[in-house]
Every structure is written in C-alpha cells, then in structure tokens.
Design an enzyme around this catalytic site. Structure first.
Site, mmCIF file in Angstrom:
data_model
loop_
_atom_site.group_PDB
_atom_site.id
_atom_site.type_symbol
_atom_site.label_atom_id
_atom_site.label_comp_id
_atom_site.label_asym_id
_atom_site.label_seq_id
_atom_site.Cartn_x
_atom_site.Cartn_y
_atom_site.Cartn_z
ATOM 1 N N GLY A 103 -0.681 -1.785 2.256
ATOM 2 C CA GLY A 103 -0.181 -2.809 2.931
ATOM 3 C C GLY A 103 -0.352 -4.098 2.500
ATOM 4 O O GLY A 103 -1.459 -4.118 1.376
ATOM 5 N N GLY A 105 -2.240 -6.972 2.140
ATOM 6 C CA GLY A 105 -3.626 -7.334 2.626
ATOM 7 C C GLY A 105 -3.764 -8.641 2.147
ATOM 8 O O GLY A 105 -4.762 -9.234 3.149
ATOM 9 N N LYS A 126 1.518 -14.905 -2.102
ATOM 10 C CA LYS A 126 0.442 -13.969 -2.362
ATOM 11 C C LYS A 126 -0.944 -14.928 -2.315
ATOM 12 O O LYS A 126 -1.112 -15.683 -3.077
ATOM 13 C CB LYS A 126 0.601 -13.237 -3.862
ATOM 14 C CG LYS A 126 -0.203 -12.357 -4.214
ATOM 15 C CD LYS A 126 0.364 -11.692 -5.441
ATOM 16 C CE LYS A 126 -0.911 -10.441 -5.956
ATOM 17 N NZ LYS A 126 -0.242 -9.838 -7.261
ATOM 18 N N ASP A 138 -10.541 -10.499 1.796
ATOM 19 C CA ASP A 138 -10.434 -11.845 2.303
ATOM 20 C C ASP A 138 -9.052 -12.386 2.542
ATOM 21 O O ASP A 138 -8.892 -13.446 2.865
ATOM 22 C CB ASP A 138 -11.220 -12.927 1.774
ATOM 23 C CG ASP A 138 -10.897 -13.081 0.293
ATOM 24 O OD1 ASP A 138 -9.986 -12.326 -0.454
ATOM 25 O OD2 ASP A 138 -11.541 -13.657 -0.641
ATOM 26 N N GLY A 139 -8.071 -11.484 1.901
ATOM 27 C CA GLY A 139 -6.715 -12.254 1.985
ATOM 28 C C GLY A 139 -6.314 -13.123 0.883
ATOM 29 O O GLY A 139 -5.188 -13.699 0.902
ATOM 30 N N ARG A 189 5.964 -15.606 -4.887
ATOM 31 C CA ARG A 189 6.526 -14.567 -5.709
ATOM 32 C C ARG A 189 7.813 -14.263 -5.418
ATOM 33 O O ARG A 189 8.158 -14.198 -4.007
ATOM 34 C CB ARG A 189 5.697 -13.340 -5.673
ATOM 35 C CG ARG A 189 6.003 -11.946 -6.355
ATOM 36 C CD ARG A 189 4.991 -11.093 -6.555
ATOM 37 N NE ARG A 189 4.713 -10.398 -5.560
ATOM 38 C CZ ARG A 189 3.808 -9.351 -5.670
ATOM 39 N NH1 ARG A 189 3.086 -9.134 -6.726
ATOM 40 N NH2 ARG A 189 3.489 -8.573 -4.587
ATOM 41 N N ASP A 265 1.862 2.169 -5.341
ATOM 42 C CA ASP A 265 2.168 1.226 -4.468
ATOM 43 C C ASP A 265 2.345 -0.083 -5.354
ATOM 44 O O ASP A 265 3.066 -1.243 -4.752
ATOM 45 C CB ASP A 265 0.959 0.568 -3.713
ATOM 46 C CG ASP A 265 -0.303 0.643 -4.423
ATOM 47 O OD1 ASP A 265 -1.011 1.434 -5.016
ATOM 48 O OD2 ASP A 265 -0.952 -0.729 -4.400
ATOM 49 N N ASN A 266 2.203 -0.005 -6.768
ATOM 50 C CA ASN A 266 2.691 -1.104 -7.558
ATOM 51 C C ASN A 266 4.021 -0.648 -8.410
ATOM 52 O O ASN A 266 4.167 -1.207 -9.427
ATOM 53 C CB ASN A 266 1.647 -1.369 -8.528
ATOM 54 C CG ASN A 266 0.318 -1.870 -7.835
ATOM 55 O OD1 ASN A 266 0.588 -2.365 -6.867
ATOM 56 N ND2 ASN A 266 -0.655 -1.691 -8.584
HETATM 57 P P1 AMP Z 1 -3.474 -4.083 -5.729
HETATM 58 O O1 AMP Z 1 -4.670 -3.367 -6.457
HETATM 59 O O2 AMP Z 1 -3.762 -5.567 -6.103
HETATM 60 O O3 AMP Z 1 -2.293 -3.750 -5.912
HETATM 61 O O4 AMP Z 1 -3.973 -4.115 -4.366
HETATM 62 C C1 AMP Z 1 -4.219 -3.028 -3.644
HETATM 63 C C2 AMP Z 1 -4.211 -3.181 -2.320
HETATM 64 O O5 AMP Z 1 -5.430 -3.999 -1.784
HETATM 65 C C3 AMP Z 1 -2.978 -3.864 -1.532
HETATM 66 O O6 AMP Z 1 -3.043 -3.081 -0.053
HETATM 67 C C4 AMP Z 1 -3.783 -5.092 -1.387
HETATM 68 O O7 AMP Z 1 -2.937 -6.025 -0.339
HETATM 69 C C5 AMP Z 1 -5.140 -5.290 -1.274
HETATM 70 N N1 AMP Z 1 -5.769 -6.435 -1.727
HETATM 71 C C6 AMP Z 1 -6.192 -6.715 -2.851
HETATM 72 N N2 AMP Z 1 -6.770 -7.727 -2.924
HETATM 73 C C7 AMP Z 1 -7.059 -8.154 -1.414
HETATM 74 C C8 AMP Z 1 -7.751 -9.139 -0.999
HETATM 75 N N3 AMP Z 1 -8.460 -10.004 -1.844
HETATM 76 N N4 AMP Z 1 -7.705 -9.424 0.404
HETATM 77 C C9 AMP Z 1 -7.080 -8.325 1.004
HETATM 78 N N5 AMP Z 1 -6.343 -7.251 0.592
HETATM 79 C C10 AMP Z 1 -6.549 -7.163 -0.738
HETATM 80 MG MG MG Z 2 -0.211 -3.929 -5.436
#
Ligand code: AMP
Ligand code: MG
Length: 504
Positions: A103, A105, A126, A138-139, A189, A265-266
């Site tokens: 989801g 995050g 983002k 940390d979002g 984005r 998810d990507n």
């Molecule tokens: P990604 O590898 O960037 O596609 O992210 C994979 C998952 O990790 C997704 O659900 C993102 O929302 C979550 N995510 C990545 N970085 C963070 C962050 N700094 N804080 C919260 N969720 C994150």
């Molecule tokens: Mg992603």
C-alpha cells in the site's frame, strides 16, 4: 481604480486559479480500496522545481502553483478544493516473495484531474507522511531520490517512453533519517493511474472477487475502454496490460534502461514506467548489468527484464483468474492465451526498434541477426550502449565516421568486421544515406541520464543548495535526440561499480 485595488484583485484571481479540475473516481470505490487521510504538513515548504509545461498540459496554472499557497498544496500543507486525499491499498511480490499488504506507505493521492484534452491523471504526493500502510517506515522521502525521480522520469518522457511524470519537487525543511540525516522533500507525481499488478493481488489474496471485479471495471474504464465491448472484458483487460507492458519493457531494452525494482507492486496496469528507485541507464553494454544495492541475485538485471515482466504478468493473470473464465479450466486456458500475447508484442516493438537503431527498418530477420551481432561485439568489447548507436548514425551516411564508432570498442577490429557486413546491407537496402542517418538519430538518443551527471546534479542541490546543475541537466535531457556539446564522450570509468539505493 487605484493601482492598489488592481493588485488586490489579481491576488484574489490567483487564489481562484489554483483550483485543480479534480474529478475523483478512485476515491469513490469501496472503503477497502484505500484509507482516507490528509498528507502530514511539513515545517517549511520551499519550491525546488515546478514543471510548468506539464502543469499547462494538465490544465493547471503554473504561476498559481508557484505562489506560497500553491507550494503549500504541493507540500501537503494545504488541501486544494475538490481534493479527496487517499492512500491506496495494494499487495505485491517483492523480489519473488509475496507480501499481502504493502500500500501507499508514503504517498497520498490528492485526486484525479481531467486535462483540457479529456485525459485523466492522478495527482499524487510522494513523501507526504505516514499512512496506515507505512509499516515501520517514516512516510517521508529524501531530497536526493525525489530529484532523481524528477530527472529520470522526465528524461524517459522526453525519450518517448510511457512513464509517470514529475509535476513538482518541494523541500520540506525537515530532515529524514536514513543512514545519515538527509534533507527531506515531496515529489508531486502524475500518472494515468496508480493501479498496479499488486492492487489486483491485494484483493485476490483475500478471496474478494467482488472487489476484483470493481477494480477491473475501473481499470477498463480508465485504460481499456474498448475491452468493455469484448466477449470477455476482463480477459481483454488482461490482454491490454500484457501488450502495454511487453511494449514498455521492449522500449526500456532499446534505450538501455534498467528499472531495478520490477516488483509486481511497481508494475502498472496503465503500462507506464513507475517507481523510480534504484533505476539507472547502462553505460557499457552488458546484459548482466545490475545497479541496485538490494538486488544481490541480479534478479532485475538488464537482460532479465523481459522475462521478469512476463513473470509479473503471470501473477496478474493468476489474480484475475476468478474473473476470466466460468470454470477453473476455462480461466486457466484464457489466462495462458492472454500471456501468450507477450512474446509477439515484445518482439513487435523490440525487433522493429533494433532494426531501426541500425538504420534497416524493414522486416528482415537477417537484419535482426545483424543487430544481434553488433550487440554481441559491444558486450565483448565494453562499448558504450548509447554512444555506439548514436555514432553509428553518422557512420550510416559517411564511412569516415567509422573511426568514431570503432574507438568505443576495446578491440576496434570487432567493429570493423561487423561494419563490412552492415555496409553491404545498407547498399543492398538502398535509399538516401542522409535520410537514413536522420531517421537513426530520431531513435538513437544522444543524451541519457548518465549516472555520474545525475549524481553530480543531486550533490550540488543537496550539499550546496545549488539547483543550477539540476536545471542544466534537466534541460539537456528534455532534448535527448539532439547532439549536444559534451555528450559525445563515454563517461570516465568510475572508481567503483555504480550502485543505486532503494531508500527513496
Ligand atoms: P518501493 O520499494 O519504493 O516500491 O516501496 C515498497 C513499499 O514500501 C510500498 O508499500 C511503499 O509505500 C513502502 N515504503 C517505502 N518507503 C517508505 C517510507 N519511507 N515510509 C513508509 N513506507 C515506505
Ligand atoms: Mg513501489
């Protein structure tokens, strides 16, 4: 009317012009599709970069977006009228392992705008703070990766490759903690949608066939309106995604792009390149090239990308099984047939692209083999991928330019042997050499986001607050098919292998 009055009126009008033409459809879907929450405000929003051309394309007023009010919207500190912020639920296979809940995050969908030409786009922040999907994160996002995604996604758009876009980058005035404290930023984005293979997997994993159907209907309306009239609309949707992703990954291969985290998810249903994390462009041609620090096994190496995309699409087909057949057997047969569309769609783009790269855009398999022999010689001789093809454009109209190409090969004789056969084919194919060279220059870029230049631009922005190199690089990348001073030399060999990090 006094001058002062005019000023007041203008300010009021600017306030009005900041309205986004929101028409939100994803926010209308059932609650289990998303969490409704606002972005978390940041301490001191400061506009780093605004994409004025993209703003206009979306029907937004760039001047209004650049006002303090506009920047507050782009930072998540102010909610624009009509915005219904949500964090979307999705799952995904990460490096082959299924995670039933990922989801958004650290992303928030502000809403969808309908551009003046009728096209619908997601506007997403983002790095906008924690959400119910943040798990341990940390979002937030650091400024480096935000500017990196801005540069690379805009470069991809200019190269003509389907991609999400960057509308803005805003510094937060807050630090994010990674290995060291880093300045934070928020990226705005823009995407045709943020529906992923993992979104289907989220509901499939829960046995929620009703949600799968709602999601598929939504995706059809947005990305495959023609599928609605097909005998089996959901199968037609799957076929549409397969065709788009096959063509997308072929276009990556033709340009030397390595996504780096091709998790499901990507992988977008729209067929756009999404989630620029540890991505990079290859310098010397080597199909085994991997950049990502977290890809120890080389799963997402350059040469594996078509196979991995097929694997991801098989996961989509699996998730959609309950929609695409009356019985399990019928569904499996339909899914396999749809997946069978990958190879022909990939080859249609890839083989035509390869032939065009060497100036022989016919339909001869012999010319594909000829291009393959060039790639083999390039791999064996560490030839720069981009420059070999770019310099070949000049060689196509002027044999004397061979000297510039052969110099890119560790053993220049490897090029010479190939060039003899190539030239014989060019003569046989006929046509005007200048026109051929021009056509080749339209498909073989002179400029790509070179890793060292990207890093230098980010470092100047982060360490010295100097956005000059970022702006200059962005400008250069917006004209990738033009010859530009300083772009015609391979990068100096790096001291250590180039590594990209996922902690975006
Ligand atoms: P990604 O590898 O960037 O596609 O992210 C994979 C998952 O990790 C997704 O659900 C993102 O929302 C979550 N995510 C990545 N970085 C963070 C962050 N700094 N804080 C919260 N969720 C994150
Ligand atoms: Mg992603």
């Amino acid at each position: 009317m006094s001058i002062l009055d005019t000023g007041t009126l203008q300010a009021a009008r600017q306030g009005e012009a900041i309205r986004f033409p929101f028409d939100n459809s994803y926010a209308r879907l059932p609650d289990r599709f998303r969490a409704r929450l606002d972005p978390t405000p940041v301490a001191a929003p400061r506009l780093l970069k605004l994409n004025t051309a993209l703003a206009r394309r979306l029907g937004l007023d760039p001047a209004a977006l650049a006002t303090p009010e506009g920047v507050e919207i782009l930072a998540g500190n102010r909610i624009a009228e009509g915005s219904e912020p949500i964090a979307a639920a999705y799952a995904g296979h990460q490096f082959g392992n299924f995670v039933p809940q990922l989801g958004d995050g650290r992303a928030i969908l502000l809403g969808e705008v309908v551009a003046p030409d009728g096209q619908r786009f997601d506007i997403q922040l983002k790095g906008s703070g924690r959400t119910p999907f943040s798990r341990g994160g940390d979002g937030r996002a650091a400024m480096g990766p935000v500017l990196r995604e801005y540069l690379v996604s805009e470069a991809m758009a200019a190269l003509g490759i389907p991609t999400t876009r960057a509308l803005a980058a805003v510094a937060t005035g807050q630090e994010v903690r990674r290995e060291t404290p880093l300045p934070g930023a928020v990226l705005t984005r823009v995407a045709s949608s943020h529906i992923r293979v993992g979104t289907f997997q989220f509901f499939a994993a829960r046995g929620d066939v009703e949600a799968l159907r709602i999601l598929a209907d939504h995706a059809i309306a947005r990305h495959d309106p023609g599928a609605a009239n097909a005998p089996n609309p959901y199968r037609a949707l799957l076929e549409g995604v397969v065709a788009r992703q096959a063509s997308l990954v072929a276009s990556w291969m033709l340009i030397g792009f390595i996504h780096g985290v091709m998790n499901t998810d990507n992988t977008s249903i729209s067929g756009e390149t999404i989630d620029y994390g540890p991505c990079a462009f290859m310098d010397a041609y080597d199909p085994a090239t991997v950049f990502s620090s977290i890809d120890q096994m080389g799963r997402y190496a350059y040469g594996n990308q078509p196979r991995i995309m097929q694997w991801n699409l098989a996961r989509l087909a699996e998730a959609m099984l309950p929609l695409i057949g009356d019985s399990e057997e019928a569904a499996l047969a339909a899914a396999n047939e749809a997946l069978g569309g990958f190879a022909p769609a990939f080859e249609a783009t890839y083989l035509a692209g390869l032939r065009a790269k060497i100036g022989l855009p016919g339909d001869s398999m012999g010319d594909v083999a000829l291009a393959g022999e060039l790639l083999k010689a390039m791999a064996e001789n560490g030839a720069d991928f981009t420059l070999t093809f770019r310099r070949l454009c000049s060689a196509a109209e002027d044999e004397a330019a061979d000297a510039r190409v052969r110099g890119l090969f560790a053993d220049p004789a490897a090029y010479d042997a190939w060039a003899v056969r190539w030239r014989a084919r060019l003569v046989e194919a006929g046509g005007d050499p200048a026109a051929r060279a021009a056509a080749m220059r339209a498909v073989n870029p002179a400029v790509i986001p070179r890793n060292q230049k990207v890093e230098a631009a980010l470092e100047a922005a982060i360490q010295r607050g100097d956005l000059g190199p970022f702006e200059a690089l962005l400008d250069s990348l917006s004209r990738p098919y033009e010859d530009q001073p300083g772009a015609d030399e391979p990068p100096a060999p790096a001291g250590a292998p180039y590594i990209t990090f996922c902690g975006t």
